[in-house]
Design an enzyme around this catalytic site. Structure first.
Site, mmCIF file in Angstrom:
data_model
loop_
_atom_site.group_PDB
_atom_site.id
_atom_site.type_symbol
_atom_site.label_atom_id
_atom_site.label_comp_id
_atom_site.label_asym_id
_atom_site.label_seq_id
_atom_site.Cartn_x
_atom_site.Cartn_y
_atom_site.Cartn_z
ATOM 1 N N LYS A 249 0.877 -1.171 0.000
ATOM 2 C CA LYS A 249 0.000 0.000 0.000
ATOM 3 C C LYS A 249 0.916 1.224 0.000
ATOM 4 O O LYS A 249 1.426 1.623 1.044
ATOM 5 C CB LYS A 249 -0.885 -0.007 1.235
ATOM 6 N N GLU B 148 8.954 1.381 11.468
ATOM 7 C CA GLU B 148 10.048 2.326 11.390
ATOM 8 C C GLU B 148 9.395 3.691 11.364
ATOM 9 O O GLU B 148 8.692 4.034 10.411
ATOM 10 C CB GLU B 148 10.906 2.046 10.157
ATOM 11 N N CYS C 76 13.398 10.513 7.628
ATOM 12 C CA CYS C 76 13.221 10.133 9.031
ATOM 13 C C CYS C 76 14.490 10.344 9.857
ATOM 14 O O CYS C 76 14.430 10.615 11.048
ATOM 15 C CB CYS C 76 12.760 8.693 9.135
ATOM 16 N N GLU D 57 9.308 16.128 15.589
ATOM 17 C CA GLU D 57 9.837 15.926 14.249
ATOM 18 C C GLU D 57 9.118 16.876 13.302
ATOM 19 O O GLU D 57 7.905 16.795 13.143
ATOM 20 C CB GLU D 57 9.600 14.481 13.810
#
Lengths: 501, 500
Positions: free
Chosen positions: A192, A268, A302, A399
């Site tokens: 996906k 992750e 990331c 973040e």
């Protein structure tokens, strides 16, 4: 300030043909069961590139059914690892034959630099496939040392039907980070892709079929997280989910897995990775490294080095050079080979980053350079550096996922370690020093899954990658990544008259 | 029938309950609330002792102690060798106290006293010794990078671990989880099942005697929805390791997801099949199958609860299985002549009897047993059902009691299909002498451990854990430590290397 910031490189650009826009299920490109489509937009302008089939629960059901049939009765797991490796090698070759087209798709879909797509991202996909192709015939269990008169061994069996949910920031890399080890393990899968970046995944599906990967082995269902993604996580016949994305969605993935069939998950997630720069570092090298660490891929990575800690001895020189260097960082059309930074991926991310910049100013940090949007079309933001950042400010804890650096000073090594670890995340960290003891001590003390010493973004197919703490669990890359798609089965039989134990 | 269910003449050891408080940071302490809960003897239903009842506040104190012990204490900073020495010392201390520990598990849970003394408690010693010997052999790798870089992986202790353990094997389960976590250098909070709090507290006492530093091993007794949930949701616990039911496993994983996304490993239930082929020795097969389901009163996750016998030997098997079950003695677990003690508590006792009723209602035939036994406590006759259909609840659900479902099959294909026709996948048994059947069937059954011509052949070096809804993660073996370690990659550029 940063520079070009114009919509695109003049009138010469012609939108390429988008060849694949349907779902790929059981070896066929098909419309979604509902017939619905959704738009994918070009972040240089905000305009629609293409309409793509929108998969939902029914489409996921069909895809899982195809993957289940392909696993339980099909050829893929019944081939030898060597044969699977040969087909994966063929797949890699086909990718290399279409580098330009694939790189273009990611640039248009995600605002990624075309030059980097052609020289790094897409070739890297072929490298990953080849690495795991070469591993597929080397998956070993063990014979055991039992303490009674029994023989025991472990078999590493493919876990079955895997769901991969991948993010939009590295659409091609992420696709193969997950698909390659799962293919090598002998699993079948449903991918996906992120709704922001559906295009390259469908092209890869087409190439997979061309390479000879049997129908039903790789299925691609485009759509949204809350519908298609959730359906995959809750599916009672999916054996494993591998997810890369935000922490918030990671929670939903794990919860859905728990409530459905208790499928194992690997996550992750995000990061707020620190780079610690000691007095003995070469300042020019450090400035260059730090800049790339946070502005590369427009900060949409990331492991972005978003917290830069500089030891006080070189701090002032570093600040001055960092500000100058940022001015040379060109923001503009990602198709232009002279540009360093394209647009943020979409309006939502664009606004979120600008909001964080405002937070930073309000919380009292000093804007050293940048801080403003760029150009009148699309989602461009200037490379931004804050100084006088306090540890508890939002811009130091959250973040941001944009080109925003928080620059901070430290005195002692203990202070640096403590600050580096003062985060709920733990994905990566950088250490700049020539001192052996500092390098060893700091690398062991910072709680993060990857420590880069005197380098950054030094990924490698053989180097395990993944998070500590709320950056997730499970590792991608390396031989260990295959373990996520395997299960350990122990087989035990009594022995009679063995001459040794 | 079952058999005795009475108090025959035998010598009862003296039951001493020495430790009933929470063990936090090296001290036995009351629960902050002052509350206690009862633990009962399933031979009679009577209260054995009142134990401190830990709740969220106590878990917070325990996690804090474990966090301090990990972030600043000696345990992770010792070498693996030194940790191993202390673990060996704990093993020695357990050996010196086998009898007292065996008594605790028998009186708490109804387990056979003789087996506790010769199997269960010595098994914990073996587990500790195995992992003590592994503690100085935890290896990462140097890598083969594709550019001019040096890379290596470090296997770091993950930090503060929560262990939530079940009541069926209180000592074994305690050390299944605690031993590899100690070897890895982690600190921990153990939440024993509320049905079986006693031996865990004794082990905590011995751990301190052995020299395990304060805060490394904490034990908080209490209930799942309070103390257990608090551990799973705790923002400062790095990992939870759970063995128990699938229903609670879900709650564990959900709580982990909603709190700090801590990783979890789950070892859940099973409905393990044993497939007995025509070439099997029937007497051996009957003996194996009976033990597989009646051992430990059926309260074992890998109980062989579905027995598939090939048609050629089915009638002989059925006859001999019934005879054998009639010789299976149910009675006081302290009596060395007894094979099967009481079910652990009233709730389990009633649940098993309910399943037996279901089986009868759904149309299966009771070959032997089926009734409770005696007028006190929670004893149930060893029970065998025949004429069981695949979709009956007694064929699909984990009963966790001494109830065998006996079924017939014709071909290998049919056996494999039926064996896999379950949401679980913990273990399976195969009885045959044929090499090809053994290999084919062992690869085709989706379960974490396949026992060929044996059953319950556990071993400290042999990984154990589930497929499908029996969970994920492995206990035992070297890889059990991976649950308590994290992989860190360290990468540095290299210059002038003469090789790549």
């Amino acid at each position: 300030m940063a520079n070009h910031c114009n919509g695109n490189s003049g009138g010469a650009f012609k939108m390429p043909e988008i060849k694949f826009t349907k779902l790929f299920i059981n070896g066929q490109f098909v419309d979604s069961v509902s017939g619905k489509t959704f738009e994918t937009r070009d972040p240089r302008t905000g305009e629609v590139i293409a309409k793509v089939a929108e998969g939902d629960k029914e489409d996921v059901d069909l895809a899982v059914k195809a993957a289940r049939e392909a696993f339980d009765h099909g050829k893929w797991p019944r081939m030898s690892g060597y044969e699977r490796g040969r087909l994966m090698m063929k797949f890699a070759d086909l990718i290399e034959e279409h580098i330009e087209e694939l790189a273009m798709l990611d640039s248009l879909d995600a605002g990624k630099l075309l030059k980097m797509g052609k020289s790094m991202d897409i070739p890297h996909c072929a490298n990953m496939l080849r690495y795991y192709a070469g591993a597929a015939d080397k998956i070993h269990g063990e014979t055991l040392k039992l303490s009674s008169q029994c023989q025991g061994y472990t078999l590493k069996e493919p876990i079955g039907v895997v769901g991969h949910i991948i993010p939009w920031n590295f659409p091609s890399t992420m696709f193969f980070l997950k698909v390659s080890p799962a293919l090598a393990a002998g699993c079948t899968m449903v991918v996906k892709p992120a709704e922001q970046t559906p295009l390259s995944a469908l092209y890869f599906a087409h190439l997979a079929k061309q390479a000879g990967i049997p129908d039903g082995t790789i299925n691609v269902v485009n759509g949204f997280g809350a519908t298609a993604g959730a359906a995959l996580c809750s599916h009672m016949d999916v054996d494993k989910i591998s997810f890369t994305g935000s922490t918030e969605v990671g929670r939903l993935v794990m919860e859905a897995a728990a409530r459905s069939n208790l499928k194992p998950v690997s996550l992750e997630l995000g990061g707020k990775s620190p780079i610690i720069i000691f007095d003995d570092a070469d300042v020019d090298m450090a400035v260059d490294l730090a800049q790339k660490a946070i502005f590369y891929n427009k900060g949409e990575i990331c492991v972005a080095g978003s917290r830069i800690y500089v030891q006080e001895g070189i701090y002032d020189e570093f600040v001055k050079k960092a500000a100058e260097s940022a001015k040379g960082w060109v923001v503009g059309d990602p198709l232009d080979p002279d540009v360093h930074q394209g647009p943020q991926i979409d309006k939502k991310q664009f606004e979120k980053v600008l909001q964080y910049i405002e937070h930073g100013k309000r919380e009292g940090a000093t804007l050293l350079t940048g801080g403003k949007p760029c150009g009148e079309k699309g989602f461009y933001i200037e490379p931004t550096i804050f100084t006088d950042v306090k540890e508890d400010m939002k811009i130091a804890q959250d973040e941001i996922f944009g080109p925003v650096m928080s620059l901070m000073k430290f005195q002692t090594i203990e202070e640096a370690i403590e600050k580096a670890n003062a985060t709920r995340y733990g994905l990566a960290a950088g250490v700049l020093t020539k001192d052996l003891d500092i390098a060893n001590r700091v690398s062991r003390s910072v709680r993060a899954g990857t420590i880069w010493i005197n380098c950054y973004f030094a990924f490698d197919p053989d180097a395990p990658f993944g998070g500590f703490k709320m950056s997730g669990f499970g590792r991608d890359y390396g031989l260990n990544a295959i373990e996520k798609y395997l299960q350990v089965k122990s087989v035990v039989t009594p022995l009679y008259s063995s001459p040794w134990l | 029938m079952g058999s005795q269910c009475n108090g025959d003449e035998f010598e009862m050891p003296e039951i001493k309950i020495k430790f009933t408080k929470l063990f936090i940071n090296g001290q036995f302490v009351d629960a902050i609330s002052g509350k206690t809960f009862e633990t009962r003897d399933p031979r009679t239903g009577e209260v054995i002792a009142y134990v401190a009842e830990g709740d969220k506040a106590d878990v917070d104190v325990a996690v804090k102690a474990a966090r301090e012990a990990f972030d600043h204490g000696k345990w992770p900073r010792m070498s693996g060798y030194e940790r191993g020495r202390i673990m060996m010392k704990l093993a020695d201390l357990i050996e010196q106290n086998i009898e007292e520990l065996a008594i605790l598990d028998s009186v708490d849970v109804g387990k056979l006293f003789s087996l506790n003394k010769i199997v269960d408690i010595p098994g914990t010693i073996h587990l500790l010794q195995y992992y003590a010997g592994a503690a100085d052999k935890i290896h990462g790798e140097t890598l083969k990078m594709s550019r001019e870089f040096q890379g290596y992986t470090l296997k770091e202790p993950i930090g503060v671990v929560g262990h939530i353990i079940p009541w069926n094997f209180p000592s074994t389960m305690f050390f299944f989880k605690v031993s590899p976590a100690l070897a890895a250098g982690c600190t921990m909070v153990v939440k024993p099942a509320e049905q079986s709090p006693l031996s865990a507290l004794y082990y905590a006492h011995l751990a301190k005697q052995a020299g395990i530093p304060d805060g490394v091993l904490n034990v908080v007794t209490g209930f799942g929805p309070t103390a257990g949930a608090a551990i799973c949701s705790h923002m400062d616990v790095d990992k939870v390791s759970f063995t128990g039911s699938a229903e609670v496993g879900r709650l564990v994983m959900e709580a982990a997801a909603r709190s700090n996304l801590k990783s979890v490993s789950l070892e859940l239930g099973g409905k393990s099949p044993i497939i007995i082929f025509d070439d099997a020795d029937v007497d051996m097969a009957v003996d194996l199958a009976n033990k597989a389901i009646f051992y430990n009163k059926g309260e074992i996750c890998v109980a062989g609860s579905r027995i598939y016998v090939q048609e050629g030997i089915y009638d002989e098997f059925m006859k001999k299985a019934a005879e054998k079950a009639k010789k299976w003695v149910v009675g006081d677990p302290f009596n060395p002549q007894v094979h099967q003690g009481p079910q652990v508590d009233k709730k389990q006792f009633e649940k098993v009897l309910e399943y037996i009723e279901h089986g009868k209602k759904e149309g299966a035939t009771i070959l032997t047993g089926g009734r409770p036994c005696g007028d006190k406590g929670y004893y149930i006759e060893p029970t065998i059902f025949t004429d069981v259909k695949e979709d009956m609840s007694i064929a699909q659900d984990e009963i966790f009691g001494p109830v065998m479902s006996l079924m017939k099959f014709k071909t290998v294909e049919e056996a494999i299909e039926k064996a896999n026709n379950t949401r679980y996948g913990l273990a399976a048994g195969i009885v045959t002498k044929d090499l090809n059947i053994a290999n084919r069937v062992s690869r085709s059954i989706r379960a974490g451990i396949i026992w060929i011509n044996c059953y319950f052949a556990f071993d400290v070096d042999c990984p154990f854990g589930g497929y499908k809804m029996s969970g994920f993660g492995r206990d035992m073996g070297m890889h059990a430590m991976d649950k308590y370690l994290q992989v860190k990659s360290v990468v540095t550029p290299i210059y002038g290397s003469p090789w790549l």
